[in-house]
Design a protein around this motif. Structure first.
Motif, mmCIF file in Angstrom:
data_model
loop_
_atom_site.group_PDB
_atom_site.id
_atom_site.type_symbol
_atom_site.label_atom_id
_atom_site.label_comp_id
_atom_site.label_asym_id
_atom_site.label_seq_id
_atom_site.Cartn_x
_atom_site.Cartn_y
_atom_site.Cartn_z
ATOM 1 N N GLU A 142 0.804 -1.222 0.000
ATOM 2 C CA GLU A 142 0.000 0.000 0.000
ATOM 3 C C GLU A 142 0.839 1.275 0.000
ATOM 4 O OE1 GLU A 142 -2.674 -3.243 1.111
ATOM 5 O OE2 GLU A 142 -0.621 -2.696 1.640
ATOM 6 N N ILE A 143 1.969 1.251 0.687
ATOM 7 C CA ILE A 143 2.836 2.439 0.786
ATOM 8 C C ILE A 143 4.261 2.029 0.425
ATOM 9 C CG2 ILE A 143 3.861 4.135 2.370
ATOM 10 C CD1 ILE A 143 1.282 4.262 3.866
ATOM 11 N N ARG A 144 4.926 2.856 -0.360
ATOM 12 C CA ARG A 144 6.316 2.577 -0.700
ATOM 13 C C ARG A 144 7.204 3.731 -0.268
ATOM 14 N NH1 ARG A 144 8.571 4.664 -5.597
ATOM 15 N NH2 ARG A 144 7.129 6.047 -6.711
ATOM 16 N N ARG A 145 8.449 3.409 -0.052
ATOM 17 C CA ARG A 145 9.443 4.435 0.263
ATOM 18 C C ARG A 145 10.017 4.897 -1.063
ATOM 19 N NH1 ARG A 145 12.344 4.017 5.808
ATOM 20 N NH2 ARG A 145 13.254 6.093 6.010
ATOM 21 N N GLN A 146 9.667 6.114 -1.461
ATOM 22 C CA GLN A 146 10.001 6.583 -2.798
ATOM 23 C C GLN A 146 11.330 7.342 -2.857
ATOM 24 O OE1 GLN A 146 7.134 9.398 -4.220
ATOM 25 N NE2 GLN A 146 7.287 10.748 -2.444
ATOM 26 N N ARG A 147 11.863 7.693 -1.705
ATOM 27 C CA ARG A 147 13.117 8.440 -1.684
ATOM 28 C C ARG A 147 14.106 7.746 -0.764
ATOM 29 N NH1 ARG A 147 15.062 12.811 1.037
ATOM 30 N NH2 ARG A 147 13.147 13.154 2.222
ATOM 31 N N HIS A 148 15.311 7.552 -1.256
ATOM 32 C CA HIS A 148 16.366 6.909 -0.470
ATOM 33 C C HIS A 148 16.935 7.929 0.507
ATOM 34 C CE1 HIS A 148 19.362 3.963 0.559
ATOM 35 N NE2 HIS A 148 20.342 4.778 0.252
#
Length: 218
Positions: A142-148
Motif C-alpha cells: 500500500e505504501i512505498r518508500r520513494q526516496r532513499h
C-alpha cells in the motif's frame, strides 16, 4: 503412538544436542524455549505503553544491551537468527500490552535500494510472527518508500525531521480505519509520524505505533 515417538525423539535430540541460550550459552531446560530464565528476566522490558503524543506507542524493550546488539547484528547480517529470536519474544510479550487491537499492521517500508542491499525488511521480519498470532493482515504493497534517505541514527534531531520529507508515497488504497505502524527502533518518532500523516490523509482514522525497542533522542 506417533506423537509419543515424536516426543521421545525430541527428548533424545535435546540430550545429544542440547539447546543453549543464545545470549549466555547456558544449556536450556525443556521449559526454557528461547532464553534461559536469568537472561529472559534481565532483558530491558518495557513495562507499560507510552504516549508519543497524541499517538499511543507500544514498545517491547528499551534500546539497551542486549536488545541493541541483537537488533544491530540482525540488521547487518545475512542470517535472520537474531531477528527471529526477537520476533518470537515479541509474539510472546506484545499481545498483553495491546489495549486496542488494530485492523492491520504496516511495517515501515524500506527503499528498494536498501532492501536489495540488506535482502530483507527487518521491521517485517520482526512483526510477522506477532501478526500471525493476532490474526492481523500485514500491509506490504500500500505504501512505498520513494526516496532513499540517510539513516536516521546518523542525523541530528532537526535533520531527522527534514530527512523524511516526502519519503513515502501511497500507491494503493487502504481499506482499514485502524492501523498499527511497526518499526524496529523508535527514537524521535519522525519516521512513524511521516507515515501516520499519509495514513490519516487517506482515510485512516486511528493509528498506533508499535516497535521492538524505544530509545531516546541523542
Amino acid at each position: 503412538m506417533l506423537q509419543n515417538l515424536s516426543h521421545s525423539a525430541q527428548i533424545i535430540a535435546r540430550l545429544i544436542h542440547p539447546q543453549r541460550c543464545p545470549l549466555c550459552d547456558t544449556v536450556l531446560t525443556p521449559t526454557q524455549l528461547l532464553l534461559c530464565t536469568l537472561c529472559y528476566q534481565t532483558l530491558p522490558w518495557t513495562l507499560e505503553p507510552a504516549n508519543l503524543a497524541p499517538t499511543p506507542l507500544i514498545s517491547a524493550f528499551t534500546y539497551e544491551s542486549p536488545i541493541k546488539q541483537l537488533i544491530l547484528e540482525g540488521k547487518n547480517s545475512p542470517y535472520l537468527d537474531k531477528l527471529q529470536l526477537l520476533a518470537k519474544l515479541l509474539a510472546q510479550y506484545f499481545p498483553a500490552m495491546i489495549q486496542d487491537l488494530p485492523e492491520a499492521i504496516l511495517p515501515v517500508p524500506l527503499h528498494p535500494q536498501r532492501l536489495r542491499q540488506r535482502g530483507f525488511n527487518q521491521s517485517l521480519e520482526l512483526v510477522r510472527p506477532l501478526a500471525n498470532k493476532l490474526g492481523l493482515p500485514i500491509l506490504l504493497t500500500e505504501i512505498r518508500r520513494q526516496r532513499h534517505t540517510d539513516e536516521q541514527k546518523k542525523l541530528a534531531a532537526l535533520a531527522r525531521q527534514h530527512n523524511l520529507d516526502q519519503a513515502f508515497q501511497l500507491i494503493r488504497p487502504i481499506k482499514y480505519k485502524h492501523i498499527a505502524i511497526f518499526d524496529d527502533v523508535v527514537t524521535t518518532g519522525a519516521t512513524c509520524a511521516e507515515l501516520e500523516a499519509i495514513l490519516i490523509d487517506h482515510g485512516v482514522e486511528k493509528v498506533q505505533i508499535w516497535c521492538c525497542a524505544q530509545t531516546t533522542m541523542t
